[in-house]
Design a protein around this motif. Sequence first.
Motif, short mmCIF file in Angstrom:
data_model
loop_
_atom_site.label_atom_id
_atom_site.label_comp_id
_atom_site.label_asym_id
_atom_site.label_seq_id
_atom_site.Cartn_x
_atom_site.Cartn_y
_atom_site.Cartn_z
N TYR A 156 -16.71 -54.17 5.23
CA TYR A 156 -16.44 -52.97 4.45
C TYR A 156 -15.17 -53.12 3.60
N LEU A 157 -14.72 -54.34 3.41
CA LEU A 157 -13.46 -54.60 2.71
C LEU A 157 -13.72 -55.03 1.28
N ASN A 158 -12.95 -54.48 0.36
CA ASN A 158 -12.99 -54.94 -1.03
C ASN A 158 -11.57 -55.28 -1.47
N ALA A 159 -11.46 -56.25 -2.35
CA ALA A 159 -10.16 -56.64 -2.89
C ALA A 159 -10.26 -56.70 -4.41
N THR A 160 -9.30 -56.10 -5.07
CA THR A 160 -9.27 -56.14 -6.53
C THR A 160 -7.83 -56.33 -6.99
N PHE A 161 -7.64 -57.12 -8.02
CA PHE A 161 -6.30 -57.34 -8.54
C PHE A 161 -5.79 -56.06 -9.20
N CYS A 162 -4.51 -55.82 -9.07
CA CYS A 162 -3.92 -54.63 -9.69
C CYS A 162 -2.47 -54.90 -10.04
N ASP A 163 -2.03 -54.28 -11.14
CA ASP A 163 -0.62 -54.38 -11.54
C ASP A 163 0.12 -53.09 -11.28
N LYS A 164 -0.52 -52.15 -10.56
CA LYS A 164 0.11 -50.87 -10.26
C LYS A 164 1.31 -51.02 -9.33
N VAL A 165 1.37 -52.14 -8.62
CA VAL A 165 2.48 -52.37 -7.70
C VAL A 165 3.70 -52.92 -8.42
N MET A 166 3.64 -52.97 -9.76
CA MET A 166 4.74 -53.47 -10.59
C MET A 166 5.05 -54.93 -10.30
N ASN A 167 3.99 -55.65 -9.99
CA ASN A 167 4.10 -57.09 -9.76
C ASN A 167 2.80 -57.72 -10.24
N PRO A 168 2.86 -58.80 -11.01
CA PRO A 168 1.62 -59.39 -11.53
C PRO A 168 0.73 -60.00 -10.46
N ASN A 169 1.27 -60.15 -9.25
CA ASN A 169 0.50 -60.78 -8.17
C ASN A 169 0.10 -59.75 -7.12
N GLY A 170 -0.45 -58.64 -7.57
CA GLY A 170 -0.79 -57.56 -6.66
C GLY A 170 -2.28 -57.49 -6.36
N LEU A 171 -2.60 -57.00 -5.16
CA LEU A 171 -3.97 -56.75 -4.75
C LEU A 171 -4.07 -55.34 -4.19
N GLN A 172 -5.18 -54.67 -4.48
CA GLN A 172 -5.51 -53.42 -3.82
C GLN A 172 -6.67 -53.69 -2.89
N LEU A 173 -6.43 -53.50 -1.59
CA LEU A 173 -7.46 -53.69 -0.58
C LEU A 173 -8.01 -52.32 -0.21
N THR A 174 -9.30 -52.14 -0.31
CA THR A 174 -9.91 -50.86 0.06
C THR A 174 -10.95 -51.10 1.15
N TYR A 175 -10.99 -50.16 2.08
CA TYR A 175 -11.97 -50.23 3.16
C TYR A 175 -12.20 -48.81 3.67
N LEU A 176 -13.15 -48.66 4.57
CA LEU A 176 -13.49 -47.35 5.08
C LEU A 176 -12.84 -47.13 6.43
N LYS A 177 -12.10 -46.03 6.54
CA LYS A 177 -11.42 -45.69 7.78
C LYS A 177 -11.67 -44.22 8.09
N ASP A 178 -12.32 -43.96 9.23
CA ASP A 178 -12.61 -42.60 9.67
C ASP A 178 -13.35 -41.81 8.59
N GLY A 179 -14.22 -42.49 7.86
CA GLY A 179 -15.03 -41.80 6.87
C GLY A 179 -14.38 -41.63 5.52
N TYR A 180 -13.18 -42.15 5.33
CA TYR A 180 -12.47 -42.02 4.06
C TYR A 180 -12.12 -43.41 3.52
N THR A 181 -11.95 -43.48 2.21
CA THR A 181 -11.52 -44.74 1.60
C THR A 181 -10.02 -44.91 1.77
N ARG A 182 -9.63 -45.99 2.40
CA ARG A 182 -8.22 -46.29 2.62
C ARG A 182 -7.84 -47.44 1.69
N SER A 183 -6.70 -47.31 1.03
CA SER A 183 -6.19 -48.37 0.15
C SER A 183 -4.90 -48.94 0.71
#
Length: 380
Positions: A156-183
């Motif tokens: 249930y894990l997804n990984a996508t690159f993101c620059d929202k962390v103010m770093n060019p080497n960032g990842l956003q990991l999303t998965y399902l926890k207790d019925g909700y999307t957790r990042s």
Amino acid sequence: MFNFKDPLWASTTFGVFLCTQCASIHRQLTVSISRVKSLKLDNLEQSHVAVMEENGNKVAKDKYEKFVPPYYRRPKHDDVQVLKEQWIRAKYERREFMQPASACYAQNVMEGTLMKRGKKDGKFYPRLFVLSQAEGTLKYYVNENKNPKTVINVEYLNATFCDKVMNPNGLQLTYLKDGYTRSIFVYTEKGKDIVDWYTAIRAARLARLQVAFPTKKIEELVPFLTRDFIMEGELHKTGPRVGDTYKKRWFILDDRKLMYMEHPLDPYPKGEIFLGEKYQGYSVKPGIPPALKEYKFGFTLITPERTWLIGAETEEIRENWINAINSVIEKQPQPQDYSESWKNDLRNSYSYKKSRNSDRNSGSSFSGTLRKGKNFFSFA
């Protein structure tokens, strides 16, 4: 080469033609590894011409990409910079693909330190992460001598690159926890490290999918290893009642799931809207219904359960969102879009609390938003 329509450069070391993006990365390798020449501005020596004639892009591809693992993502021209840079470095600097995969991402267990954003204070802290292909889990530890803080099922894990962390080497990991999307937001100081983690997650997911679907070919499973968000950005939404004000929210369109949150780095969304197909009553159109409050460039998202009123800052932004949402509700459904568990685990963030008991009594829980994704990768 990421853009074959723009071969304005060449590496006279490897005998390959380069687009402008690739040439820029090759220059970073230094001339000791790759010597870059302009096809228009530089005078090529006879020895350079001979190298180009003897090699070429196809010969180089066969040589330097011979053992690229099926789970390794081959970047395109519009992918993030870190992915493109590390692809070129892996090919020509580290020469990872000239023999069967032996890099860290190809191992059964990968562990290391990632900088993880804290859920409460928003600061980044070093955390030990351990990815196990055999267990099919990703764990992270606050204290290495204690039990893991979180254990994530890679199914249930997804990984996508993101620059929202103010770093060019960032990842956003999303998965399902207790019925909700957790990042979970992480980054590394070195580009190689984050791409290695990204690739290791794809490898682990492929291993699990091969167990779950042994009759499927690898090329059929690869598209399900990770997915990029279709679109994300700032919009304004209002509630369903007359007089409700518009509030700024960060929206993410993740396949058939439209999430919105107060801040781009929130660990949980405030709401998740499931997007079905057009014939099922899903649609989106510019403008806000009469008598309801307008916000600059508004548009209306209609689902069988609720009408959503959303506003954009510019007409271009509104058009981009409408086109993106339409691309989802008009596309041909995939088997995993409508697995029984998907349909049975949908919820609407607005009506969930009110309808939870009645849903249980009626046996219906289809209300418009992904809650859990068991068997998300089921095939027909």
